[in-house]
Scaffold this active site. Structure first.
Site, PDB file in Angstrom:
ATOM      1  N   TYR A 332       0.837  -1.213   0.000  1.00 34.42           N
ATOM      2  CA  TYR A 332       0.000   0.000   0.000  1.00 34.42           C
ATOM      3  C   TYR A 332       0.868   1.257   0.000  1.00 34.42           C
ATOM      4  CZ  TYR A 332      -3.805  -2.856   2.135  1.00 34.42           C
ATOM      5  OH  TYR A 332      -4.758  -3.791   2.430  1.00 34.42           O
ATOM      6  N   GLU A 408     -24.687   2.173  15.712  1.00 39.80           N
ATOM      7  CA  GLU A 408     -25.320   2.668  14.473  1.00 39.80           C
ATOM      8  C   GLU A 408     -25.732   4.140  14.548  1.00 39.80           C
ATOM      9  OE1 GLU A 408     -28.256  -0.399  14.476  1.00 39.80           O
ATOM     10  OE2 GLU A 408     -27.191  -1.618  12.985  1.00 39.80           O
TER      11      GLU A 408
END
Ligand code: ZN
Ligand code: ZN
Length: 428
Positions: A332, A408
């Site tokens: 990466y 959430e």
């Protein structure tokens, strides 16, 4: 007179620019929040490993089509790209989400817990969204819905990038990442700027973290083979000992970080993770193999660290009469947030989260394949809070573990900030 003109210009920018769309974004985000949570639960319960995100991709493509967004499927194996043409001419802003899950068996007791299994590297394993990419997909599906509603007012176009395999594909003969392949297939060609977020299990909901410049490390694999001359362990003078030489090299590598890297700018890491050599107590072997990992921030530092590793290994080996072969495989690149774009968008982060909820992150020695997009065009990647309010980050299970959990209630800020990115960027 001058004093009057300046506030007027600022005010007119606010009143007549795209930022006037912010209240409409907030309203729509609140309306669709529960739908986004439902999508996320469905994706969470049906996780798919990298380059196998077929069900997830279909769900995304069906949703984008239902919004009148132009859809391309099968980009970089399973990726989905949506293109929303705005009502007025302007730049093309890309938003990215990653779709892949991990070979981890979920231990969290949730009604939508994953019970999926798969064969990975020849082993049977559970599959889990243990990095939160399910939340990224659901949030970006929601952002698509918000922006599609206001497309006539958009001064530019939006590209929705749903990529596979952020965690990488490491199969025999294949090492790749979803973002790298998306770039190779031209996804960034017509894009002016790219934005992305990562949910964070260790950051409280409602908070945003960012860092200008190099933010996450480049990852490179290191391999050093030290060639000596085999000898009887009782008469080392008759050979060249690669074990003693390797020990000196391992120690020598530590001086890169303490003597060569400017640690006031960015950290770096060189880790030797394995050494293999020899077979018996009285034989000096012919060679020693070492492997390790290198973490650096930015291309300049990366080049410096690579050069010093090579110099130290080859010269120490030479001084012993041995020979070192150094090979470094780039994986990466470093995730580098464009400083110009980051400073321009800081007001956007503060408008979405509130000034007190935006913080500068320390550099992270983990990697993220969003970096491949940023090598093509200016990009900004932020962290979004996903830990329940009042939680203790030191006691919260980390990403990639069976107990990884996301609150959430953090999604709505994700919907708002990603939508703000688009309209604010078009306004600048
Ligand atoms: Zn991850
Ligand atoms: Zn991730």
């Amino acid at each position: 007179m001058k004093k009057l003109i300046i506030p007027f210009i600022l005010l007119s920018g606010m009143a007549f620019g795209q930022t006037k769309l912010r209240p409409a974004i907030d309203k729509r985000a609140a309306e669709i929040e529960s739908k986004v949570i439902e999508w996320r639960r469905d994706i969470h319960q049906n996780p798919e490993l990298g380059n196998q995100e077929v069900r997830t991709a279909k769900k995304i493509a069906d949703h984008l089509r239902s919004l009148g967004i132009e859809v391309t499927e099968g980009v970089a194996v399973t990726g989905v790209v949506g293109y929303l043409k705005g009502g007025k001419p302007g730049p093309t802003v890309a938003l990215r989400a990653d779709m892949d899950a991990l070979p981890v068996t979920e231990r969290v007791d949730l009604p939508f817990k994953s019970t999926k299994t798969a064969i990975y590297n020849g082993q049977e394993t559970g599959v889990m969204h243990a990095c939160g990419h399910d939340t990224h997909v659901a949030i970006l599906m929601g952002v698509a819905e918000i922006l599609a509603d206001m497309k006539d007012q958009l001064q530019g176009n939006v590209k929705f990038i749903f990529q596979p395999a952020e965690e990488g594909i490491y199969e025999p003969g294949v090492t790749t990442w979803g973002a790298k392949q998306m770039v190779e297939e031209g996804v960034m060609d017509d894009v002016d700027a790219v934005f992305g977020l990562h949910i964070s299990a260790q950051t409280e909901v409602g908070k945003i973290g960012y860092r200008s410049g190099p933010a996450q490390a480049a990852v490179d694999n290191l391999e050093i083979i030290v060639h000596g001359t085999q000898a009887h362990g009782a008469s080392p003078w008759s050979g060249v000992d690669p074990i003693v030489t390797s020990s000196q090299i391992v120690t020598g590598l530590q001086t890169i970080l303490s003597r060569s890297v400017n640690i006031t700018e960015n950290p770096a890491v060189v880790t030797v993770g394995a050494i293999h050599g020899g077979i018996r107590h009285n034989i000096i072997p012919e060679k020693v193999e070492m492997i390790g990992t290198i973490r650096t921030f930015g291309e300049e530092q990366q080049a410096l660290v690579h050069r010093r590793i090579t110099e130290i290994a080859t010269n120490i080996a030479e001084s012993a009469g041995a020979r070192a072969e150094v090979s470094i495989q780039k994986l990466y690149p470093s995730t580098v947030n464009d400083p110009n774009l980051t400073s321009k968008m800081l007001a956007t982060l503060e408008a979405a989260a509130g000034k007190e909820n935006v913080r500068v992150n320390p550099p992270v020695t983990g990697a993220e394949d969003f970096s491949f997009y940023q090598r093509e065009k200016p990009g900004l990647f932020i962290g979004l809070g996903g830990m329940k309010k009042g939680g203790d980050p030191t006691k919260t299970p980390s990403h990639h573990t069976p107990d990884f959990y996301i609150d959430e209630s953090g999604f709505i800020l994700g919907l708002r900030v990603m939508s703000y990115f688009v309209v604010d960027y078009m306004n600048k």
